[in-house]
Motif scaffolding. Structure first.
Motif, short mmCIF file in Angstrom:
data_model
loop_
_atom_site.label_atom_id
_atom_site.label_comp_id
_atom_site.label_asym_id
_atom_site.label_seq_id
_atom_site.Cartn_x
_atom_site.Cartn_y
_atom_site.Cartn_z
N PRO A 294 0.87 -1.28 -0.06
CA PRO A 294 0.01 0.00 0.05
C PRO A 294 0.72 1.07 0.09
O PRO A 294 2.10 1.40 0.73
CB PRO A 294 -1.01 -0.19 1.08
N ILE A 295 0.59 2.41 -0.58
CA ILE A 295 1.07 3.66 -0.59
C ILE A 295 0.45 4.45 0.59
O ILE A 295 -0.76 4.75 0.33
CB ILE A 295 0.70 4.37 -2.01
N ASP A 296 1.03 4.55 1.29
CA ASP A 296 1.02 4.99 2.73
C ASP A 296 0.71 6.74 2.47
O ASP A 296 1.76 7.37 2.75
CB ASP A 296 1.85 4.84 3.89
N SER A 297 -0.29 7.23 1.96
CA SER A 297 -0.46 8.66 1.75
C SER A 297 -1.72 9.29 2.16
O SER A 297 -2.77 8.42 1.59
CB SER A 297 -0.09 8.59 0.24
N ILE A 298 -1.74 10.46 2.36
CA ILE A 298 -3.08 11.15 2.43
C ILE A 298 -3.77 11.69 1.15
O ILE A 298 -4.87 12.58 1.06
CB ILE A 298 -3.18 12.15 3.57
N TRP A 299 -3.08 11.57 0.09
CA TRP A 299 -3.27 12.19 -1.11
C TRP A 299 -4.07 11.52 -2.05
O TRP A 299 -4.48 11.40 -3.10
CB TRP A 299 -1.89 12.28 -1.93
N GLY A 300 -5.06 10.19 -1.25
CA GLY A 300 -6.00 9.34 -1.85
C GLY A 300 -5.85 9.04 -3.36
O GLY A 300 -4.57 8.05 -3.36
N HIS A 301 -6.54 8.97 -4.06
CA HIS A 301 -6.33 8.51 -5.30
C HIS A 301 -5.30 9.01 -6.15
O HIS A 301 -4.27 8.48 -6.90
CB HIS A 301 -7.74 8.34 -6.37
N PHE A 302 -4.89 10.38 -5.88
CA PHE A 302 -3.93 10.92 -6.58
C PHE A 302 -2.51 10.98 -6.07
O PHE A 302 -1.49 11.42 -6.48
CB PHE A 302 -4.25 12.48 -6.43
N ALA A 303 -2.41 9.74 -4.87
CA ALA A 303 -1.22 9.44 -4.81
C ALA A 303 -0.52 8.73 -5.82
O ALA A 303 0.85 8.67 -6.01
CB ALA A 303 -1.27 8.33 -3.53
N GLY A 304 -1.24 8.34 -6.91
CA GLY A 304 -0.61 7.70 -8.01
C GLY A 304 -0.64 8.54 -9.42
O GLY A 304 -0.34 8.18 -10.39
N ARG A 305 -0.76 9.86 -9.21
CA ARG A 305 -0.83 10.87 -10.17
C ARG A 305 0.61 11.35 -10.49
O ARG A 305 0.53 12.14 -11.54
CB ARG A 305 -2.01 11.99 -10.01
N GLY A 306 1.39 11.39 -9.75
CA GLY A 306 2.70 12.10 -10.01
C GLY A 306 2.85 13.43 -9.65
O GLY A 306 3.51 14.06 -10.20
N ILE A 307 2.06 13.83 -8.60
CA ILE A 307 2.23 15.17 -8.06
C ILE A 307 2.80 15.40 -6.67
O ILE A 307 2.85 16.60 -6.23
CB ILE A 307 0.75 15.87 -8.38
N HIS A 308 2.96 14.24 -6.11
CA HIS A 308 3.56 14.47 -4.77
C HIS A 308 4.82 13.50 -4.62
O HIS A 308 4.66 12.27 -4.69
CB HIS A 308 2.31 13.74 -3.60
N GLN A 309 5.78 14.14 -4.27
CA GLN A 309 7.24 13.72 -4.19
C GLN A 309 7.26 12.10 -3.74
O GLN A 309 7.81 11.20 -4.04
CB GLN A 309 8.32 14.47 -4.18
#
Length: 327
Positions: A294-309
């Protein structure tokens, strides 16, 4: 034009409808080696083009064009491949035929095998509907695909996400004006990112000073760039996604999952509201060679969008690890 076109002629879709003068837009990065075994397939997501995927391609990254031949096929309906906006169809563009994930992958398979002569794919990866195509590749062509790494996507559209698609289709089915596109953007605003993202004001990291500015400047503007009929066609594709909904598996979802032989790294977003961690857990439990990462991120679906390093680094590292597994 920074991409190539693969002409298919009149192509019979899964539904039995013929898509006239069908074509697939795609871009390649790097060089195919003599053995034709350095291939990575990286399909696009809903509303994206090959350019949207370039954040994960580059020298020194897992998807390094100095090492791999990376092929990015554009989703049918996105405006570059066959779409309502570039296909001669009746005046009511809502009559554009249903195109499934299975259709997309079969057409990509024609490109890979008949045009490029590829008999082995080192990795299929992708975000969102791109992830769904990665699952489809693993199930439809298990002897061709060595590894899959879907991120922020599942092997089928589970009921809650089906209901979401119903919600975003509704404004476009009512009319095809900018008003409907703005409405779609506002619906997406409540889904694409997590509660914690909004609570912590993370939109400020993207240069927006207020929530209202973020909703109009990011979400509305993102959808105002898209053709409404193309968008509706892609929503229908996403809503029908299911790796077992085809002649191979005849609706047996567990059998389809179990048939994926590839080494699989499944990366759900911990706070993704579309494609949930629980749904991914179920799928991994029914796949023979899969791990849940799992991607442990609060960026929701956009954790996979390439906008959060941090999320970019996580996905890149996972792909490096998966590619290091010898086949």
């Amino acid at each position: 034009m920074d991409y190539e076109i693969f002409e298919l002629g009149d192509y019979t879709l899964q539904s039995g409808t013929v898509l006239n003068n069908a074509f697939l837009a795609y871009k390649t990065y790097g060089t195919l080696n003599a053995e034709k075994n350095n291939v990575i397939l990286y399909p696009t997501a809903l509303g994206d083009t090959h350019r949207s995927n370039e954040w994960l391609i580059g020298e020194g990254m897992a998807l390094d064009p100095n090492k791999y031949f990376i092929i990015v096929p554009n989703l049918l309906g996105n405006g570059l491949s066959s779409s309502p906006s570039n296909t001669e169809i009746p005046p009511d563009k809502n009559s554009f035929p249903l195109i499934t994930i299975y259709d997309n992958v079969r057409i990509q398979h024609h490109l890979m095998t008949y045009k490029l002569g590829i008999k082995k794919i080192a990795l299929v990866t992708g975000w969102s509907l791109g992830a769904m195509q990665a699952f489809e590749w693993g199930a439809a062509y298990p002897n061709l695909v060595q590894r899959i790494a879907p991120f922020n996507g599942t092997a089928k559209t589970w009921p809650h996400t089906y209901a979401f698609f119903e919600g975003v289709k509704a404004p476009l089915e009512a009319d095809d004006t900018s008003t409907s596109l703005r409405a779609v953007g506002r619906i997406y605003a409540g889904w694409g990112l997590s509660h914690a993202f909004y609570r912590n004001g993370c939109y400020k990291e993207l240069g927006y000073h207020s929530l209202d500015e973020f909703i109009t400047g990011f979400w509305e503007q993102n959808f105002l760039t898209l053709d409404p009929n193309n968008l509706l066609a892609m929503f229908r594709t996403g809503q029908r996604a299911d790796i077992s909904d085809n002649p191979l598996y005849k609706g047996d979802f567990n059998k389809a999952l179990h048939s994926i032989k590839a080494q699989a790294c499944i990366m759900p977003g911990a706070t993704d509201l579309y494609f949930t961690h629980d749904d991914s857990m179920y799928e991994v439990d029914h796949m023979p060679n899969a791990c849940l990462h799992p991607i442990d991120s609060i960026w929701g679906h956009f954790a996979g969008r390439g906008i959060h390093q941090p999320d970019i680094s996580f996905i890149n590292d996972a792909l490096n690890n998966l590619l290091s597994i010898k086949q």
